[in-house]
Write a protein that holds these residues in place. Structure first.
Motif, PDB file in Angstrom:
ATOM      1  N   ILE A  67       0.836  -1.197   0.000  1.00  0.00           N
ATOM      2  CA  ILE A  67       0.000   0.000   0.000  1.00  0.00           C
ATOM      3  C   ILE A  67       0.872   1.249   0.000  1.00  0.00           C
ATOM      4  N   LEU A  68       1.972   1.204   0.731  1.00  0.00           N
ATOM      5  CA  LEU A  68       2.888   2.346   0.740  1.00  0.00           C
ATOM      6  C   LEU A  68       3.643   2.487  -0.574  1.00  0.00           C
ATOM      7  N   LEU A  69       3.864   1.373  -1.249  1.00  0.00           N
ATOM      8  CA  LEU A  69       4.732   1.393  -2.429  1.00  0.00           C
ATOM      9  C   LEU A  69       3.988   1.687  -3.716  1.00  0.00           C
ATOM     10  N   GLU A  70       2.663   1.590  -3.710  1.00  0.00           N
ATOM     11  CA  GLU A  70       1.910   1.844  -4.933  1.00  0.00           C
ATOM     12  C   GLU A  70       2.054   3.299  -5.340  1.00  0.00           C
ATOM     13  N   ARG A  71       2.096   3.508  -6.647  1.00  0.00           N
ATOM     14  CA  ARG A  71       2.178   4.880  -7.143  1.00  0.00           C
ATOM     15  C   ARG A  71       1.252   5.041  -8.333  1.00  0.00           C
ATOM     16  N   ASP A  72       0.736   6.251  -8.472  1.00  0.00           N
ATOM     17  CA  ASP A  72      -0.189   6.534  -9.564  1.00  0.00           C
ATOM     18  C   ASP A  72       0.540   6.893 -10.850  1.00  0.00           C
ATOM     19  N   ASP A  73       1.728   7.458 -10.694  1.00  0.00           N
ATOM     20  CA  ASP A  73       2.507   7.813 -11.880  1.00  0.00           C
ATOM     21  C   ASP A  73       3.566   6.759 -12.106  1.00  0.00           C
ATOM     22  N   GLU A  74       3.942   6.562 -13.352  1.00  0.00           N
ATOM     23  CA  GLU A  74       4.979   5.593 -13.678  1.00  0.00           C
ATOM     24  C   GLU A  74       6.343   6.247 -13.502  1.00  0.00           C
ATOM     25  N   GLN A 201      11.376  -4.337  -7.448  1.00  0.00           N
ATOM     26  CA  GLN A 201      10.707  -3.110  -7.880  1.00  0.00           C
ATOM     27  C   GLN A 201       9.703  -2.615  -6.845  1.00  0.00           C
ATOM     28  N   GLY A 202       9.525  -3.355  -5.762  1.00  0.00           N
ATOM     29  CA  GLY A 202       8.534  -2.983  -4.763  1.00  0.00           C
ATOM     30  C   GLY A 202       7.118  -3.376  -5.117  1.00  0.00           C
ATOM     31  N   LYS A 203       6.943  -4.205  -6.147  1.00  0.00           N
ATOM     32  CA  LYS A 203       5.606  -4.629  -6.588  1.00  0.00           C
ATOM     33  C   LYS A 203       5.250  -5.934  -5.865  1.00  0.00           C
ATOM     34  N   LEU A 204       5.009  -5.806  -4.564  1.00  0.00           N
ATOM     35  CA  LEU A 204       4.886  -6.983  -3.715  1.00  0.00           C
ATOM     36  C   LEU A 204       3.617  -7.772  -3.994  1.00  0.00           C
ATOM     37  N   GLN A 206       1.919  -7.975  -6.817  1.00  0.00           N
ATOM     38  CA  GLN A 206       2.085  -8.704  -8.078  1.00  0.00           C
ATOM     39  C   GLN A 206       3.018  -9.895  -7.904  1.00  0.00           C
ATOM     40  N   ALA A 207       4.072  -9.708  -7.123  1.00  0.00           N
ATOM     41  CA  ALA A 207       5.043 -10.791  -6.925  1.00  0.00           C
ATOM     42  C   ALA A 207       4.412 -11.981  -6.228  1.00  0.00           C
ATOM     43  N   ARG A 208       3.680 -11.728  -5.142  1.00  0.00           N
ATOM     44  CA  ARG A 208       3.105 -12.867  -4.400  1.00  0.00           C
ATOM     45  C   ARG A 208       1.980 -13.531  -5.197  1.00  0.00           C
ATOM     46  N   GLU A 209       1.205 -12.730  -5.929  1.00  0.00           N
ATOM     47  CA  GLU A 209       0.122 -13.328  -6.717  1.00  0.00           C
ATOM     48  C   GLU A 209       0.683 -14.186  -7.847  1.00  0.00           C
ATOM     49  N   LEU A 210       1.732 -13.699  -8.505  1.00  0.00           N
ATOM     50  CA  LEU A 210       2.342 -14.454  -9.600  1.00  0.00           C
ATOM     51  C   LEU A 210       2.943 -15.760  -9.083  1.00  0.00           C
ATOM     52  N   ALA A 211       3.747 -15.677  -8.012  1.00  0.00           N
ATOM     53  CA  ALA A 211       4.394 -16.881  -7.474  1.00  0.00           C
ATOM     54  C   ALA A 211       3.360 -17.867  -6.930  1.00  0.00           C
ATOM     55  N   THR A 212       2.336 -17.370  -6.256  1.00  0.00           N
ATOM     56  CA  THR A 212       1.319 -18.257  -5.674  1.00  0.00           C
ATOM     57  C   THR A 212       0.517 -18.956  -6.761  1.00  0.00           C
ATOM     58  N   ARG A 213       0.139 -18.214  -7.795  1.00  0.00           N
ATOM     59  CA  ARG A 213      -0.645 -18.817  -8.881  1.00  0.00           C
ATOM     60  C   ARG A 213       0.134 -19.927  -9.563  1.00  0.00           C
ATOM     61  N   TRP A 214       1.401 -19.664  -9.831  1.00  0.00           N
ATOM     62  CA  TRP A 214       2.211 -20.686 -10.479  1.00  0.00           C
ATOM     63  C   TRP A 214       2.510 -21.858  -9.545  1.00  0.00           C
ATOM     64  N   ALA A 215       2.696 -21.583  -8.261  1.00  0.00           N
ATOM     65  CA  ALA A 215       2.916 -22.680  -7.310  1.00  0.00           C
ATOM     66  C   ALA A 215       1.703 -23.606  -7.280  1.00  0.00           C
ATOM     67  N   ASP A 216       0.508 -23.024  -7.319  1.00  0.00           N
ATOM     68  CA  ASP A 216      -0.709 -23.839  -7.350  1.00  0.00           C
ATOM     69  C   ASP A 216      -0.777 -24.664  -8.638  1.00  0.00           C
ATOM     70  N   ASP A 217      -0.352 -24.045  -9.741  1.00  0.00           N
ATOM     71  CA  ASP A 217      -0.459 -24.723 -11.035  1.00  0.00           C
ATOM     72  C   ASP A 217       0.532 -25.875 -11.187  1.00  0.00           C
ATOM     73  N   ALA A 240       6.934 -16.809  -3.039  1.00  0.00           N
ATOM     74  CA  ALA A 240       5.655 -16.369  -2.470  1.00  0.00           C
ATOM     75  C   ALA A 240       5.839 -15.983  -1.011  1.00  0.00           C
ATOM     76  N   SER A 241       6.613 -16.773  -0.269  1.00  0.00           N
ATOM     77  CA  SER A 241       6.860 -16.474   1.139  1.00  0.00           C
ATOM     78  C   SER A 241       7.594 -15.146   1.293  1.00  0.00           C
ATOM     79  N   ALA A 242       8.609 -14.919   0.458  1.00  0.00           N
ATOM     80  CA  ALA A 242       9.387 -13.682   0.543  1.00  0.00           C
ATOM     81  C   ALA A 242       8.509 -12.464   0.277  1.00  0.00           C
ATOM     82  N   ALA A 243       7.661 -12.535  -0.739  1.00  0.00           N
ATOM     83  CA  ALA A 243       6.787 -11.403  -1.056  1.00  0.00           C
ATOM     84  C   ALA A 243       5.754 -11.188   0.039  1.00  0.00           C
ATOM     85  N   ASN A 244       5.175 -12.265   0.563  1.00  0.00           N
ATOM     86  CA  ASN A 244       4.207 -12.140   1.647  1.00  0.00           C
ATOM     87  C   ASN A 244       4.832 -11.501   2.879  1.00  0.00           C
TER      88      ASN A 244
END
Length: 390
Positions: A67-74, A201-204, A206-217, A240-244
């Motif tokens: 929540i702290l790391l999200e930004r509206d501008d690129e 990149q601080g995109k935590l 996205q990182a946990r969702e990507l790793a978790t989805r693939w771990a499930d798959d 996934a653990s690191a991002a969480n």
């Protein structure tokens, strides 16, 4: 893979702090982050901070770090460092027609040399001659063999570009590697590297969702799981653990770490990188990652208690070097500066070029320089090697 990132903290910090009824000084006392840094972040005097500070602030504010790391501008991408330009162009720009048509056999014959330079952390060397190898791989066509070889080379390129903070080019390389991955094990390996990039990149989220989805798959059937399947699944669980953990989801982080430990036990031993993987896998690797958790949780005594010594066959691996940086960090957290420097010197002797590219190592050394009244000759030598003003 380490996840010590340069992170952006936008306008959310002052808003959340005020909603919690905290002054900057009170937030500093609760988080352990200096009031001067908090003030600079809120005023926009500095655009970002290290993941360690972001995590401490989020924990004190009782919010997810993301929540702290999200930004509206690129953010504007950093200017490409000249040594990495050939590799950046090789992953982003379509090649012209080669003077002589390459073959899968010919390009594959170069792969052992690429991997050797990668594992010996000769990053500058890799940048110059991985680029033409990639251009040859691009000209191989779309056969399964060509795609598998190209995915392997692109994953190596993505890992190198992540290490040297060329994040846009790293993402391009990893997206292309995933597109070319001929099977789910190669895809899982690419995603492991990609989730590390996202954390840096601080995109935590996205990182946990990507790793978790693939771990499930890719979760295998335990009764017939191969060592390679266990390694692929286990590394996704670690990511996934690191991002969480960095996103203040400690329960989920603990659950995925426990599962990763179980997978390591099922593996039975530390699996070498072999011909295809970029990382080792097994109980030693998981122990390194478990020790890393204690840095994030501000428990340096537990890092040192869990620290591996020589590391056996791991002693020259990148994972071992990263683990030793966690040990050095734990020593600085306990104000054991001589021990921290001795640990950095050990890594420098084994992998000088790799260490020089690690912001984590620079931060550790900068902390030593700041806190010591006088520097020893060894400290000055390391500060010079890491480009830290002494």
């Amino acid at each position: 893979m380490p996840e010590h990132a340069d992170t952006y903290i936008g306008t959310r910090l002052p808003h959340i702090r005020k909603r919690r009824g905290l002054s900057q000084r009170e937030l500093s006392a609760a988080s352990g982050v200096s009031a001067s840094l908090i003030s600079k972040l809120e005023q926009g005097v500095v655009d970002g901070t290290r993941m360690e500070a972001a995590h401490k602030l989020a924990r004190a504010l009782r919010v997810n770090t993301s929540i702290l790391l999200e930004r509206d501008d690129e953010p504007h991408p950093p200017e490409t460092a000249e040594p990495w330009r050939p590799l950046q162009l090789a992953v982003q720009v379509a090649p012209g027609a080669p003077a002589e048509q390459p073959t899968v056999t010919g390009v594959r014959a170069l792969l052992p040399d690429v991997r050797r330079a990668y594992f010996k952390n000769r990053l500058a060397e890799l940048s110059t001659w991985l680029a033409p190898v990639l251009r040859d791989a691009d000209a191989l066509g779309d056969s399964p063999a060509a795609r598998g070889l190209r995915a392997h080379l692109l994953q190596i390129a993505g890992s190198v570009l992540t290490q040297v903070r060329q994040f846009d080019a790293a993402q391009t390389a990893l997206q292309r590697a995933l597109d070319d991955a001929p099977d789910r094990l190669r895809g899982a390996s690419v995603v492991t590297t990609w989730s590390w990039l996202l954390v840096r990149q601080g995109k935590l989220q996205q990182a946990r969702e990507l790793a978790t989805r693939w771990a499930d798959d890719v979760e295998p059937r335990m009764s017939r799981a191969t060592p390679e399947e266990l390694a692929a699944w286990g590394w996704l669980l670690l990511q996934a653990s690191a991002a969480n953990l960095r996103d203040n989801r400690q329960g989920e982080a603990a659950d995925t770490m426990r599962l990763a430990r179980s997978v390591a036990v099922m593996s039975g031993r530390e699996l070498p990188r072999g011909r295809d993987r970029l990382t080792t896998w097994g109980p030693t690797t998981v122990a390194y990652k478990a020790a890393e958790r204690f840095v994030i949780l501000d428990q340096p005594d537990k890092v040192l208690a869990a620290a591996g010594g020589g590391g056996g066959s791991q002693a020259k691996s990148t994972e071992h070097h990263r683990h030793r940086l966690d040990v050095a960090k734990a020593h600085t957290m306990m104000r054991q500066h001589a021990e921290a420097v001795a640990t950095l010197a050990e890594v420098h002797a084994a992998a000088p070029e790799w260490l020089a590219s690690q912001r984590y190592a620079q931060d550790i050394m900068a902390d030593v320089v700041e806190r010591r009244r006088r520097l020893t000759p060894q400290m000055r030598q390391l500060a010079d090697a890491l480009s830290v003003a002494a």
